[in-house]
Design an enzyme around this catalytic site. Structure first.
Site, PDB file in Angstrom:
ATOM      1  N   HIS A  65       0.715  -1.274   0.034  1.00 53.89           N
ATOM      2  CA  HIS A  65      -0.078  -0.104  -0.041  1.00 53.89           C
ATOM      3  C   HIS A  65       1.034   1.417  -0.078  1.00 53.89           C
ATOM      4  O   HIS A  65       0.406   2.232  -0.414  1.00 53.89           O
ATOM      5  CB  HIS A  65      -0.990   0.010   1.198  1.00 53.89           C
ATOM      6  CG  HIS A  65      -1.945  -1.001   1.242  1.00 53.89           C
ATOM      7  ND1 HIS A  65      -3.239  -1.024   0.508  1.00 53.89           N
ATOM      8  CD2 HIS A  65      -2.297  -1.960   1.826  1.00 53.89           C
ATOM      9  CE1 HIS A  65      -4.240  -1.788   0.894  1.00 53.89           C
ATOM     10  NE2 HIS A  65      -3.401  -2.566   1.498  1.00 53.89           N
ATOM     11  N   HIS A  94       5.434   6.601   6.680  1.00 53.37           N
ATOM     12  CA  HIS A  94       5.112   6.122   5.345  1.00 53.37           C
ATOM     13  C   HIS A  94       4.810   7.338   4.605  1.00 53.37           C
ATOM     14  O   HIS A  94       4.607   8.535   5.011  1.00 53.37           O
ATOM     15  CB  HIS A  94       3.873   5.008   5.728  1.00 53.37           C
ATOM     16  CG  HIS A  94       2.778   5.778   6.045  1.00 53.37           C
ATOM     17  ND1 HIS A  94       2.433   5.901   7.457  1.00 53.37           N
ATOM     18  CD2 HIS A  94       1.855   6.481   5.652  1.00 53.37           C
ATOM     19  CE1 HIS A  94       1.406   6.181   7.869  1.00 53.37           C
ATOM     20  NE2 HIS A  94       1.034   6.974   6.661  1.00 53.37           N
ATOM     21  N   HIS A  96       2.286   9.156   1.037  1.00 55.23           N
ATOM     22  CA  HIS A  96       1.269   8.908   0.286  1.00 55.23           C
ATOM     23  C   HIS A  96       1.703   9.826  -0.943  1.00 55.23           C
ATOM     24  O   HIS A  96       2.143  10.855  -0.767  1.00 55.23           O
ATOM     25  CB  HIS A  96       0.089   9.678   0.817  1.00 55.23           C
ATOM     26  CG  HIS A  96      -0.402   8.899   2.176  1.00 55.23           C
ATOM     27  ND1 HIS A  96      -1.156   7.938   1.971  1.00 55.23           N
ATOM     28  CD2 HIS A  96       0.004   8.954   3.576  1.00 55.23           C
ATOM     29  CE1 HIS A  96      -1.562   7.269   3.548  1.00 55.23           C
ATOM     30  NE2 HIS A  96      -0.719   8.238   4.181  1.00 55.23           N
ATOM     31  N   HIS A 119       4.055  10.784   6.452  1.00 53.18           N
ATOM     32  CA  HIS A 119       3.367  10.579   7.828  1.00 53.18           C
ATOM     33  C   HIS A 119       4.430   9.769   8.824  1.00 53.18           C
ATOM     34  O   HIS A 119       4.909   8.793   8.629  1.00 53.18           O
ATOM     35  CB  HIS A 119       2.028  10.002   7.786  1.00 53.18           C
ATOM     36  CG  HIS A 119       0.872  10.736   7.068  1.00 53.18           C
ATOM     37  ND1 HIS A 119      -0.140  10.077   6.350  1.00 53.18           N
ATOM     38  CD2 HIS A 119       1.088  11.912   6.839  1.00 53.18           C
ATOM     39  CE1 HIS A 119      -0.917  10.949   5.953  1.00 53.18           C
ATOM     40  NE2 HIS A 119      -0.445  12.126   6.053  1.00 53.18           N
ATOM     41  N   THR A 201      -5.977   7.645   7.794  1.00 53.24           N
ATOM     42  CA  THR A 201      -6.704   7.866   6.726  1.00 53.24           C
ATOM     43  C   THR A 201      -6.727   6.724   5.889  1.00 53.24           C
ATOM     44  O   THR A 201      -7.067   6.714   4.743  1.00 53.24           O
ATOM     45  CB  THR A 201      -5.578   8.975   5.780  1.00 53.24           C
ATOM     46  OG1 THR A 201      -4.219   8.162   5.738  1.00 53.24           O
ATOM     47  CG2 THR A 201      -5.552  10.138   6.398  1.00 53.24           C
ATOM     48  N   THR A 202      -6.668   5.411   6.509  1.00 52.47           N
ATOM     49  CA  THR A 202      -7.044   4.035   6.045  1.00 52.47           C
ATOM     50  C   THR A 202      -7.717   3.511   6.926  1.00 52.47           C
ATOM     51  O   THR A 202      -7.726   3.806   8.124  1.00 52.47           O
ATOM     52  CB  THR A 202      -5.411   3.363   5.698  1.00 52.47           C
ATOM     53  OG1 THR A 202      -4.998   3.024   7.296  1.00 52.47           O
ATOM     54  CG2 THR A 202      -4.618   4.087   4.988  1.00 52.47           C
TER      55      THR A 202
HETATM   56  C1  SG5 Z   1      -0.285   3.444   6.591  1.00 51.38           C
HETATM   57  O1  SG5 Z   1      -1.529   4.092   6.871  1.00 51.38           O
HETATM   58  C2  SG5 Z   1      -0.153   2.096   6.949  1.00 51.38           C
HETATM   59  C3  SG5 Z   1      -0.674   2.036   8.449  1.00 51.38           C
HETATM   60  C4  SG5 Z   1      -1.089   3.299   9.069  1.00 51.38           C
HETATM   61  C5  SG5 Z   1      -2.231   3.791   7.989  1.00 51.38           C
HETATM   62  O2  SG5 Z   1      -0.187   3.511   4.954  1.00 51.38           O
HETATM   63  O3  SG5 Z   1      -1.127   1.331   6.406  1.00 51.38           O
HETATM   64  C6  SG5 Z   1      -0.789   0.524   5.331  1.00 51.38           C
HETATM   65  O4  SG5 Z   1       0.274   0.728   4.748  1.00 51.38           O
HETATM   66  C7  SG5 Z   1      -1.639  -0.333   4.864  1.00 51.38           C
HETATM   67  C8  SG5 Z   1      -1.447  -1.858   5.437  1.00 51.38           C
HETATM   68  O5  SG5 Z   1       0.523   1.420   9.036  1.00 51.38           O
HETATM   69  C9  SG5 Z   1       0.345   0.128   9.323  1.00 51.38           C
HETATM   70  O6  SG5 Z   1      -0.468  -0.709   8.862  1.00 51.38           O
HETATM   71  C10 SG5 Z   1       1.675  -0.291  10.177  1.00 51.38           C
HETATM   72  C11 SG5 Z   1       2.157  -1.627   9.898  1.00 51.38           C
HETATM   73  O7  SG5 Z   1      -1.764   2.815  10.252  1.00 51.38           O
HETATM   74  C12 SG5 Z   1      -1.196   3.183  11.219  1.00 51.38           C
HETATM   75  O8  SG5 Z   1      -0.461   3.859  11.531  1.00 51.38           O
HETATM   76  C13 SG5 Z   1      -2.169   2.576  12.367  1.00 51.38           C
HETATM   77  C14 SG5 Z   1      -1.540   2.865  13.957  1.00 51.38           C
HETATM   78  C15 SG5 Z   1      -2.946   5.041   8.554  1.00 51.38           C
HETATM   79  O9  SG5 Z   1      -1.852   5.992   9.002  1.00 51.38           O
HETATM   80  S1  SG5 Z   1      -2.141   7.412   8.667  1.00 51.38           S
HETATM   81  O10 SG5 Z   1      -3.366   7.780   9.076  1.00 51.38           O
HETATM   82  O11 SG5 Z   1      -0.937   8.217   9.207  1.00 51.38           O
HETATM   83  N1  SG5 Z   1      -2.268   7.482   6.835  1.00 51.38           N
HETATM   84 ZN    ZN Z   2      -0.647   8.176   6.014  1.00 49.29          ZN
END
Ligand code: SG5
Ligand code: ZN
Length: 258
Positions: A65, A94, A96, A119, A201-202
């Site tokens: 993702h 990560h 976007h 982020h 945001t996910t």
């Molecule tokens: C990220 O966005 C990661 C999540 C993160 C969310 O893209 O999600 C993915 O990559 C989808 C699998 O991080 C993880 O899954 C960690 C392994 O969710 C979190 O950080 C949950 C605590 C949403 O984060 S965001 O709101 O900053 N975009």
């Molecule tokens: Zn994010």
């Protein structure tokens, strides 16, 4: 979980709410920040702990993702102050991005999109784990940084982009060769930021995030951003991974300038 949402078609953002009730909430992220409507405040200084230290054993993972950057060694960097009550511990960072340089950021400023957004996710120390933190409305803080285009390469990003070229396949991971310092990849001005209460945001879109959106963008070249667009998911290149803006509702965005 990872494979049951996406950014297009029948698993795209419009449908997240069918499986994840909270994605239909009233305090969702991202939002558009209308600068004429923000409330100007002078918050306490933010303390960035360990942001200047070179960190070894930094893991870079393509999770299908986005690309996740995680640190293995303790203690993790921390942040406190500003709008935050207590100390927040680094979990992961990560990115976007969008199909091209005209879009890709999640939050927008005066309806302006940026080509990419970083982020840095932190959980509140007293909750001990991210899993516990996401059950509290002040459980997470995300430091968000926008990118804009420059003609000159940003040298601190070379280590990231060369790591990326080794994780183009989904679910691949590497450990960075060189020590990595958080401050090196951030903008110079960390005093001016917007802050508001929102969500992940996910999916599961939990409304547990204190957002801090720093005003000064980081400047990268088009070529540096293009490296992110080469990353692959199970179904082809990750062309975009930003959620559309959500209603601001009854929320206020604060703007710290001091
Ligand atoms: C990220 O966005 C990661 C999540 C993160 C969310 O893209 O999600 C993915 O990559 C989808 C699998 O991080 C993880 O899954 C960690 C392994 O969710 C979190 O950080 C949950 C605590 C949403 O984060 S965001 O709101 O900053 N975009
Ligand atoms: Zn994010």
């Amino acid at each position: 979980t990872a494979e049951d949402f996406g950014y297009d078609g029948s698993i795209g953002p419009t449908y997240w709410g069918e499986r994840y009730q909270e994605c239909r909430g009233k305090h969702q992220s991202p939002i558009n920040i209308n600068v004429l409507r923000v409330k100007q405040v002078a918050l306490p200084d933010i303390t960035f702990i360990g942001f200047n230290d070179p960190i070894d054993n930094v893991h870079v993972t393509n999770n299908g993702h986005t690309v996740l950057i995680e640190v293995e060694n303790e203690p993790h960097p921390r942040v406190s102050g500003g709008p935050l009550d207590g100390t927040y511990v680094f979990s992961q960072m990560h990115f976007h991005w969008g199909d091209n340089d005209t879009l890709g950021s999640e939050d927008k400023i005066n309806h302006r999109s940026f080509p990419m957004e970083l982020h840095m996710v932190f959980y509140k120390e007293e909750y001990n784990t991210v899993k516990e933190a996401v059950t509290h409305t002040d459980g997470l803080t995300v430091l968000a940084f926008f990118y804009e285009l420059d003609r000159h390469q940003h040298p601190a990003y070379d280590d990231i982009t060369s790591a990326l070229s080794n994780v183009t396949d989904p679910h691949s991971s590497i450990v960075m060769n060189n020590p990595f310092s958080f401050l090196n990849i951030l903008p110079y001005d960390l005093r001016r930021y917007f802050t508001y209460r929102g969500s992940l945001t996910t999916p599961p879109c939990s409304e547990v995030v204190i957002w801090l959106d720093f005003e000064q963008p980081v400047r990268l070249t088009h070529e540096q951003i293009e490296v992110f667009r080469e990353l692959r998911s199970a179904s082809g290149k990750i062309r975009h991974n930003f959620r559309p803006i959500q209603p601001i509702g009854d929320r206020t965005v604060f703007y710290n300038i001091d």
